[in-house]
Design a protein around this motif. Sequence first.
Motif, PDB file in Angstrom:
ATOM      1  N   GLU A 121       0.862  -1.192   0.000  1.00  0.00           N
ATOM      2  CA  GLU A 121       0.000   0.000   0.000  1.00  0.00           C
ATOM      3  C   GLU A 121       0.895   1.237   0.000  1.00  0.00           C
ATOM      4  O   GLU A 121       1.093   1.896   1.023  1.00  0.00           O
ATOM      5  N   GLN A 122       1.445   1.528  -1.180  1.00  0.00           N
ATOM      6  CA  GLN A 122       2.500   2.535  -1.283  1.00  0.00           C
ATOM      7  C   GLN A 122       2.015   3.944  -0.930  1.00  0.00           C
ATOM      8  O   GLN A 122       2.733   4.704  -0.266  1.00  0.00           O
ATOM      9  N   GLN A 123       0.810   4.298  -1.372  1.00  0.00           N
ATOM     10  CA  GLN A 123       0.326   5.653  -1.100  1.00  0.00           C
ATOM     11  C   GLN A 123       0.105   5.882   0.393  1.00  0.00           C
ATOM     12  O   GLN A 123       0.456   6.943   0.933  1.00  0.00           O
ATOM     13  N   THR A 124      -0.466   4.877   1.067  1.00  0.00           N
ATOM     14  CA  THR A 124      -0.679   5.002   2.508  1.00  0.00           C
ATOM     15  C   THR A 124       0.656   5.050   3.240  1.00  0.00           C
ATOM     16  O   THR A 124       0.833   5.828   4.191  1.00  0.00           O
ATOM     17  N   ALA A 125       1.592   4.229   2.784  1.00  0.00           N
ATOM     18  CA  ALA A 125       2.923   4.236   3.395  1.00  0.00           C
ATOM     19  C   ALA A 125       3.560   5.615   3.256  1.00  0.00           C
ATOM     20  O   ALA A 125       4.124   6.156   4.212  1.00  0.00           O
ATOM     21  N   ASP A 165       6.945  15.251   9.270  1.00  0.00           N
ATOM     22  CA  ASP A 165       6.323  16.458   9.816  1.00  0.00           C
ATOM     23  C   ASP A 165       6.404  16.490  11.339  1.00  0.00           C
ATOM     24  O   ASP A 165       6.377  17.564  11.949  1.00  0.00           O
ATOM     25  N   ALA A 166       6.513  15.297  11.949  1.00  0.00           N
ATOM     26  CA  ALA A 166       6.635  15.217  13.407  1.00  0.00           C
ATOM     27  C   ALA A 166       8.074  15.438  13.859  1.00  0.00           C
ATOM     28  O   ALA A 166       8.361  15.370  15.053  1.00  0.00           O
ATOM     29  N   GLY A 167       8.955  15.694  12.891  1.00  0.00           N
ATOM     30  CA  GLY A 167      10.347  15.967  13.232  1.00  0.00           C
ATOM     31  C   GLY A 167      11.241  14.755  13.217  1.00  0.00           C
ATOM     32  O   GLY A 167      12.397  14.826  13.641  1.00  0.00           O
ATOM     33  N   ASP A 168      10.743  13.621  12.739  1.00  0.00           N
ATOM     34  CA  ASP A 168      11.547  12.401  12.674  1.00  0.00           C
ATOM     35  C   ASP A 168      12.207  12.315  11.303  1.00  0.00           C
ATOM     36  O   ASP A 168      11.551  12.103  10.291  1.00  0.00           O
ATOM     37  N   VAL A 169      13.535  12.470  11.273  1.00  0.00           N
ATOM     38  CA  VAL A 169      14.260  12.496  10.013  1.00  0.00           C
ATOM     39  C   VAL A 169      14.193  11.153   9.293  1.00  0.00           C
ATOM     40  O   VAL A 169      14.389  11.081   8.074  1.00  0.00           O
ATOM     41  N   ASN A 170      13.892  10.081  10.038  1.00  0.00           N
ATOM     42  CA  ASN A 170      13.728   8.776   9.393  1.00  0.00           C
ATOM     43  C   ASN A 170      12.594   8.792   8.375  1.00  0.00           C
ATOM     44  O   ASN A 170      12.585   7.978   7.444  1.00  0.00           O
ATOM     45  N   GLY A 171      11.624   9.685   8.575  1.00  0.00           N
ATOM     46  CA  GLY A 171      10.517   9.778   7.624  1.00  0.00           C
ATOM     47  C   GLY A 171      11.009  10.127   6.235  1.00  0.00           C
ATOM     48  O   GLY A 171      10.598   9.516   5.237  1.00  0.00           O
ATOM     49  N   ALA A 172      11.908  11.109   6.124  1.00  0.00           N
ATOM     50  CA  ALA A 172      12.450  11.493   4.826  1.00  0.00           C
ATOM     51  C   ALA A 172      13.281  10.357   4.236  1.00  0.00           C
ATOM     52  O   ALA A 172      13.212  10.073   3.030  1.00  0.00           O
ATOM     53  N   TYR A 173      14.073   9.698   5.077  1.00  0.00           N
ATOM     54  CA  TYR A 173      14.890   8.576   4.598  1.00  0.00           C
ATOM     55  C   TYR A 173      14.003   7.456   4.064  1.00  0.00           C
ATOM     56  O   TYR A 173      14.257   6.895   2.993  1.00  0.00           O
ATOM     57  N   ASN A 174      12.943   7.129   4.813  1.00  0.00           N
ATOM     58  CA  ASN A 174      12.041   6.070   4.376  1.00  0.00           C
ATOM     59  C   ASN A 174      11.300   6.446   3.098  1.00  0.00           C
ATOM     60  O   ASN A 174      11.007   5.583   2.260  1.00  0.00           O
ATOM     61  N   LEU A 175      10.984   7.724   2.941  1.00  0.00           N
ATOM     62  CA  LEU A 175      10.385   8.172   1.682  1.00  0.00           C
ATOM     63  C   LEU A 175      11.359   7.947   0.532  1.00  0.00           C
ATOM     64  O   LEU A 175      10.963   7.552  -0.569  1.00  0.00           O
ATOM     65  N   GLY A 176      12.638   8.197   0.788  1.00  0.00           N
ATOM     66  CA  GLY A 176      13.651   7.936  -0.236  1.00  0.00           C
ATOM     67  C   GLY A 176      13.702   6.468  -0.606  1.00  0.00           C
ATOM     68  O   GLY A 176      13.747   6.108  -1.793  1.00  0.00           O
ATOM     69  N   LEU A 177      13.675   5.591   0.399  1.00  0.00           N
ATOM     70  CA  LEU A 177      13.686   4.153   0.140  1.00  0.00           C
ATOM     71  C   LEU A 177      12.455   3.737  -0.666  1.00  0.00           C
ATOM     72  O   LEU A 177      12.548   2.914  -1.590  1.00  0.00           O
ATOM     73  N   LEU A 178      11.306   4.307  -0.304  1.00  0.00           N
ATOM     74  CA  LEU A 178      10.060   3.972  -0.989  1.00  0.00           C
ATOM     75  C   LEU A 178      10.121   4.384  -2.456  1.00  0.00           C
ATOM     76  O   LEU A 178       9.753   3.608  -3.349  1.00  0.00           O
ATOM     77  N   CYS A 179      10.604   5.593  -2.705  1.00  0.00           N
ATOM     78  CA  CYS A 179      10.704   6.074  -4.086  1.00  0.00           C
ATOM     79  C   CYS A 179      11.736   5.272  -4.874  1.00  0.00           C
ATOM     80  O   CYS A 179      11.532   4.975  -6.058  1.00  0.00           O
ATOM     81  N   ALA A 180      12.842   4.920  -4.247  1.00  0.00           N
ATOM     82  CA  ALA A 180      13.878   4.135  -4.927  1.00  0.00           C
ATOM     83  C   ALA A 180      13.329   2.774  -5.328  1.00  0.00           C
ATOM     84  O   ALA A 180      13.629   2.271  -6.426  1.00  0.00           O
ATOM     85  N   ALA A 181      12.510   2.168  -4.467  1.00  0.00           N
ATOM     86  CA  ALA A 181      11.925   0.863  -4.779  1.00  0.00           C
ATOM     87  C   ALA A 181      10.954   0.949  -5.945  1.00  0.00           C
ATOM     88  O   ALA A 181      10.710  -0.052  -6.633  1.00  0.00           O
ATOM     89  N   GLN A 182      10.408   2.140  -6.185  1.00  0.00           N
ATOM     90  CA  GLN A 182       9.480   2.349  -7.295  1.00  0.00           C
ATOM     91  C   GLN A 182      10.187   2.923  -8.528  1.00  0.00           C
ATOM     92  O   GLN A 182       9.520   3.343  -9.469  1.00  0.00           O
ATOM     93  N   ASP A 183      11.531   2.957  -8.483  1.00  0.00           N
ATOM     94  CA  ASP A 183      12.345   3.514  -9.580  1.00  0.00           C
ATOM     95  C   ASP A 183      12.067   4.995  -9.819  1.00  0.00           C
ATOM     96  O   ASP A 183      12.286   5.502 -10.922  1.00  0.00           O
ATOM     97  N   ARG A 184      11.598   5.676  -8.781  1.00  0.00           N
ATOM     98  CA  ARG A 184      11.421   7.135  -8.864  1.00  0.00           C
ATOM     99  C   ARG A 184      12.711   7.771  -8.336  1.00  0.00           C
ATOM    100  O   ARG A 184      12.782   8.308  -7.243  1.00  0.00           O
ATOM    101  N   VAL A 185      13.746   7.659  -9.167  1.00  0.00           N
ATOM    102  CA  VAL A 185      15.093   7.998  -8.727  1.00  0.00           C
ATOM    103  C   VAL A 185      15.210   9.465  -8.338  1.00  0.00           C
ATOM    104  O   VAL A 185      15.837   9.809  -7.331  1.00  0.00           O
TER     105      VAL A 185
END
Length: 646
Positions: free
Chosen positions: A340-344, A353-373
Amino acid sequence: MEFMGDRATLLETGRFVQRHVKSAADDIIEAVVAGDEAIDTTAENETETEARHRRAAESGDAASMSVLGALLLRRGDLDGAEPYLRGATAEGDRAAANNLGVLLHQRGYAEEAAGWWRVAAVAGSAPAAHALGRHHRERGDEPAAEYWLRQSAEQGHALGAYALADLLEHRSDVGAERWLRAAAERGHREAAYRLALALERRAQEVTRGPSASGLSARDALVHDTAQADSVKGDPGSAGAPSDELAEAEQWFRQAAARGHRRAALHLGAILEKRGELKEAGRWYLSSAKEGEAKAACALGFLLRDAGDEESAAVWWLRAAQDGDGNAANALGALHAARGEQQTAERWYRAAMDAGDVNGAYNLGLLCAAQDRVQHAEQWYRRAAYAGHREAANALAVLLLQAGDTDGAEPWFSKAAEAGSVDAAFNLGILYAGRDDDRTALSWYERAAAAGHTEAALQVGIAGLRDGDEQSAERHLRCAAGGGSAEAAFRLATVLDARRPDPGPPALGAPREEAKTECEEWYERAAQQGHRRAQVRVGMLAAARGDVTEAAHWYREAAEAGSRNGAFNLGLLLAREGSEREAALWWTRAARAGHGRAALRLALLAARRGELSEGRRWCAKAVELGPAEVAERAARLSEALHQELTA
């Protein structure tokens, strides 16, 4: 992204806050009454008590005026309480003077309140001395504050002892812990919590050193709650770390039992680390129900680990809606795993937005897995600029894959310096690609020291190359133990080279069945699919006379593409009389570039009288070599030529 609960949730939160404030006020007033007037109300309800004291107060009884004023004050009836408290104060009742100060303070008359607190404190009221000390501290007069708080604390007043400890800790006074302990022993839950934090921190500093860091994700759940609340203790009072940790746990437990939600969270983390998951879950639940988002998040992880993802998601949702970034990340990972990529993505953004930098990193991982380089690079870069070391490493990898070596190197360096083991290893690869072996080795060594398996392998290979067999063996053992098949194979070859030549077997001597250490490492590598190891295991089995095992490993290697495996399997089959199948494997080996296999095929063809076929394989053997094989193949080819032209 901001997540808000429904109206009912918000109203419930408001009621909780109101109850909390009222409870705090009641505690102060009750402490005053209990400290100055020992009144037994167990046999009467409040209405009967009030009526009895009202009658006595109307008759001029000062003690009843004091008690009635306290009851009305606790109820919030300031107008009703004031005349009774003033009347009792005029009669010299110190509890009434203290409570009159509380009333005036609530009305906003701070200076007049302080005057009455002084009267009561001079008369020996510990609660009044506490209130007066806090009044002076709020106005910045710390000497006066310390004087009155010490008066209160020395009379055994828990609130006074806690306030004195807080003041002394603010000044980094080593005496703070003494009063914190005194307050905790008198039932002050916040004092118990902070004393536990102080004991735990000191024990950890003794064990790990004050500069040690590297908290796990679970530890981070409670670590940040401890930072603002920790109390500096007296270094001279430190006992054994294990004793202090045990004592800290007891104070956490006492504070948690009295309803301290952060203590319950911390206690849960201690129990979880010790493997007592059921009790840990109970304390996490207790803390979460009191509104501690970190406890709800930790409870979610506990449930997830127990296989109950649905319940975990409920608690993560609750924590995430209260602004916990770690819980939002957990929800994002849960939905990503379900596809469920959109919900993720929505939850990862909430974490960010809560100040957790892991959120941005995980967004990067999610986009990389979808070839959205491009989007992956954007999110990695955002997290990397915020100090996320693995994001910096991932960004460098993306840049390297795009051919931007110069852009990748500084990000690898930044990540490595921040402690990323993968980045240190990647820097080794980068410098090795530039033929800068010395710099590459230094980064490999750094990564290997931190437990990186492939880096340890590279250091081991460098040791073999440079003749440092001792260092090579040490690093190869680390890498092999970490699961590297190549390291296991190379370690086996090092050990194999040390084995003495067994010589010819003695007549009648029993065959040694026990496998040597090098054979065990060869087998470990072979079981992981290492083709050269499979061939070597086959050779050792053949030397022991175990044809079945030898054939098994030769076949495994041959089917995986090993030409040596195919050649040796052919030899084994030929000895067993399966010459036709042997020819098939020799053909596969010869076509893969094995000269000896081509020579065997030439000899086989010659024996069958297929002279032209034999000459063709001779030519292949001459082409492939090595020199000895080429020489024999040339002689055989000449003989076949003479036979053909005879």
